[in-house]
Design a protein around this motif. Structure first.
Motif, short mmCIF file in Angstrom:
data_model
loop_
_atom_site.label_atom_id
_atom_site.label_comp_id
_atom_site.label_asym_id
_atom_site.label_seq_id
_atom_site.Cartn_x
_atom_site.Cartn_y
_atom_site.Cartn_z
N GLU A 1 0.84 -1.20 0.00
CA GLU A 1 0.00 0.00 0.00
C GLU A 1 0.88 1.25 0.00
N ASP A 2 0.65 2.10 -0.98
CA ASP A 2 1.44 3.32 -1.12
C ASP A 2 0.92 4.37 -0.15
N PRO A 3 1.73 4.81 0.83
CA PRO A 3 1.25 5.80 1.79
C PRO A 3 1.08 7.19 1.19
N THR A 4 1.66 7.43 0.00
CA THR A 4 1.60 8.76 -0.58
C THR A 4 0.40 8.97 -1.48
N LYS A 5 -0.12 7.88 -2.07
CA LYS A 5 -1.22 7.97 -3.05
C LYS A 5 -0.86 8.92 -4.19
N ALA A 6 0.37 8.84 -4.64
CA ALA A 6 0.87 9.77 -5.65
C ALA A 6 0.26 9.47 -7.01
N GLU A 7 -0.15 10.53 -7.70
CA GLU A 7 -0.65 10.41 -9.07
C GLU A 7 0.47 10.80 -10.01
N VAL A 8 1.11 9.80 -10.60
CA VAL A 8 2.27 10.07 -11.42
C VAL A 8 1.85 10.62 -12.77
N PRO A 9 2.70 11.45 -13.40
CA PRO A 9 2.35 12.05 -14.69
C PRO A 9 2.38 11.03 -15.81
N PRO A 10 1.68 11.30 -16.91
CA PRO A 10 1.68 10.37 -18.05
C PRO A 10 2.91 10.54 -18.92
N SER A 11 3.20 9.49 -19.70
CA SER A 11 4.32 9.53 -20.63
C SER A 11 3.95 8.74 -21.87
N SER A 12 4.56 9.11 -23.00
CA SER A 12 4.25 8.43 -24.26
C SER A 12 5.12 7.20 -24.49
N LEU B 1 23.54 0.27 -7.23
CA LEU B 1 22.11 0.40 -6.98
C LEU B 1 21.49 1.39 -7.96
N GLN B 2 20.37 1.01 -8.57
CA GLN B 2 19.67 1.90 -9.48
C GLN B 2 18.69 2.77 -8.70
N LEU B 3 18.50 4.00 -9.18
CA LEU B 3 17.65 4.97 -8.50
C LEU B 3 16.48 5.37 -9.38
N ALA B 4 15.35 5.65 -8.74
CA ALA B 4 14.16 6.13 -9.45
C ALA B 4 13.42 7.12 -8.57
N ILE B 5 12.73 8.06 -9.22
CA ILE B 5 11.93 9.08 -8.52
C ILE B 5 10.49 8.94 -8.97
N LYS B 6 9.60 8.90 -8.00
CA LYS B 6 8.16 8.82 -8.27
C LYS B 6 7.51 10.05 -7.63
N GLY B 7 7.08 10.98 -8.46
CA GLY B 7 6.53 12.22 -7.93
C GLY B 7 5.09 12.43 -8.33
N LYS C 1 26.75 12.45 -7.22
CA LYS C 1 27.17 12.21 -8.60
C LYS C 1 26.31 11.14 -9.28
N ILE C 2 25.02 11.13 -8.92
CA ILE C 2 24.06 10.25 -9.57
C ILE C 2 23.28 11.09 -10.57
N ASN C 3 23.68 11.01 -11.81
CA ASN C 3 23.02 11.79 -12.86
C ASN C 3 22.15 10.94 -13.76
N LYS C 4 22.11 9.64 -13.50
CA LYS C 4 21.28 8.74 -14.29
C LYS C 4 20.28 8.06 -13.36
N PHE C 5 19.01 8.39 -13.52
CA PHE C 5 17.95 7.79 -12.71
C PHE C 5 16.67 7.79 -13.53
N SER C 6 15.70 7.04 -13.04
CA SER C 6 14.42 6.90 -13.75
C SER C 6 13.37 7.78 -13.11
N LEU C 7 12.43 8.25 -13.93
CA LEU C 7 11.25 8.98 -13.46
C LEU C 7 10.03 8.11 -13.71
N ILE C 8 9.31 7.78 -12.64
CA ILE C 8 8.16 6.89 -12.75
C ILE C 8 6.99 7.64 -13.37
N THR C 9 6.41 7.08 -14.42
CA THR C 9 5.24 7.67 -15.09
C THR C 9 4.26 6.56 -15.42
#
Length: 207
Positions: free
Chosen positions: A38-49, A164-170, A190-198
């Motif tokens: 269960e996600d405590p944030t209930k985040a609505e992630v943006p769409p992507s193509s 370790l791979q990094l991702a951001i879910k906003g 110096k982590i310039n490569k990460f994923s954005l969850i959409t």
């Protein structure tokens, strides 16, 4: 001469082997399936193509939602436990073996270090209703998020010899400065490569 009557016998099919296979398959799927967290944030992630799956293993996820609150999760119970012990040494907090085991199965959390012990002592039902305040991200006084990311990366490298791979879910409703702060935390290491969850955007309807 009278006809000889052949005694008809009912057909018998032994289903024992099929039942054994069915129960073995059922047991396999139950043991290998991951429960929904269960996600405590209930985040609505943006769409992507574009669609590119995020790995379930070897991943640290920073989630932003619930009015600028930051949550953190990292895959692997051994990595979580190692990171917790490292954070405990840094912030002078001692965790009992029971608290370590509870944290090892905690998928996502958003509490500062001075509240983490009391959070781990809560029951499952109490955690569901508890409003987590979020992990501090202040870059000048108390940047606990940066330390969590650092200790997780060090634990993954020490235990599995991998990066370790990094991702951001906003949440798409969040303000940009919060997202910028989290990105700054990663770039500070110096982590310039990460994923954005959409989510995959729906194709436009043809007129």
């Amino acid at each position: 001469m009278p006809r000889v009557k052949v005694t008809r016998k009912s057909t018998f099919i032994d289903m024992t082997a099929m039942c054994d296979v069915a129960f073995l398959l059922l047991t396999f799927f139950i043991l290998t399936a991951k429960p929904k967290v269960e996600d405590p944030t209930k985040a609505e992630v943006p769409p992507s193509s574009k669609e590119q799956p995020v790995p379930e293993d070897n991943l640290a996820l920073v989630t932003i939602g619930g009015t600028n609150k930051v949550f953190y999760s990292v895959s692997g119970s051994d990595i979580r436990k190692e990171a917790l012990n490292a954070m405990g040494e840094k912030y002078k907090v001692t965790f009992t073996p029971e608290e370590q085991e509870r944290f090892a199965v905690t998928e996502v959390f958003g509490v500062p270090m001075n509240q983490l012990k009391s959070y781990l002592d809560m029951s499952v039902e109490e955690r569901k209703t508890y409003q987590q305040p979020g992990i501090p991200t202040d870059t000048t006084t108390n940047n606990e998020l940066s330390n969590w990311v650092l200790t997780s990366r060090q634990a993954d490298k020490a235990l599995h010899d991998r990066d370790l791979q990094l991702a951001i879910k906003g949440d798409r409703k969040e303000q940009y400065p919060v997202i910028k702060t989290v990105i700054g935390v990663l770039q500070g290491q110096k982590i310039n490569k990460f994923s954005l969850i959409t989510v995959l955007a729906k194709a436009p309807k043809k007129k």
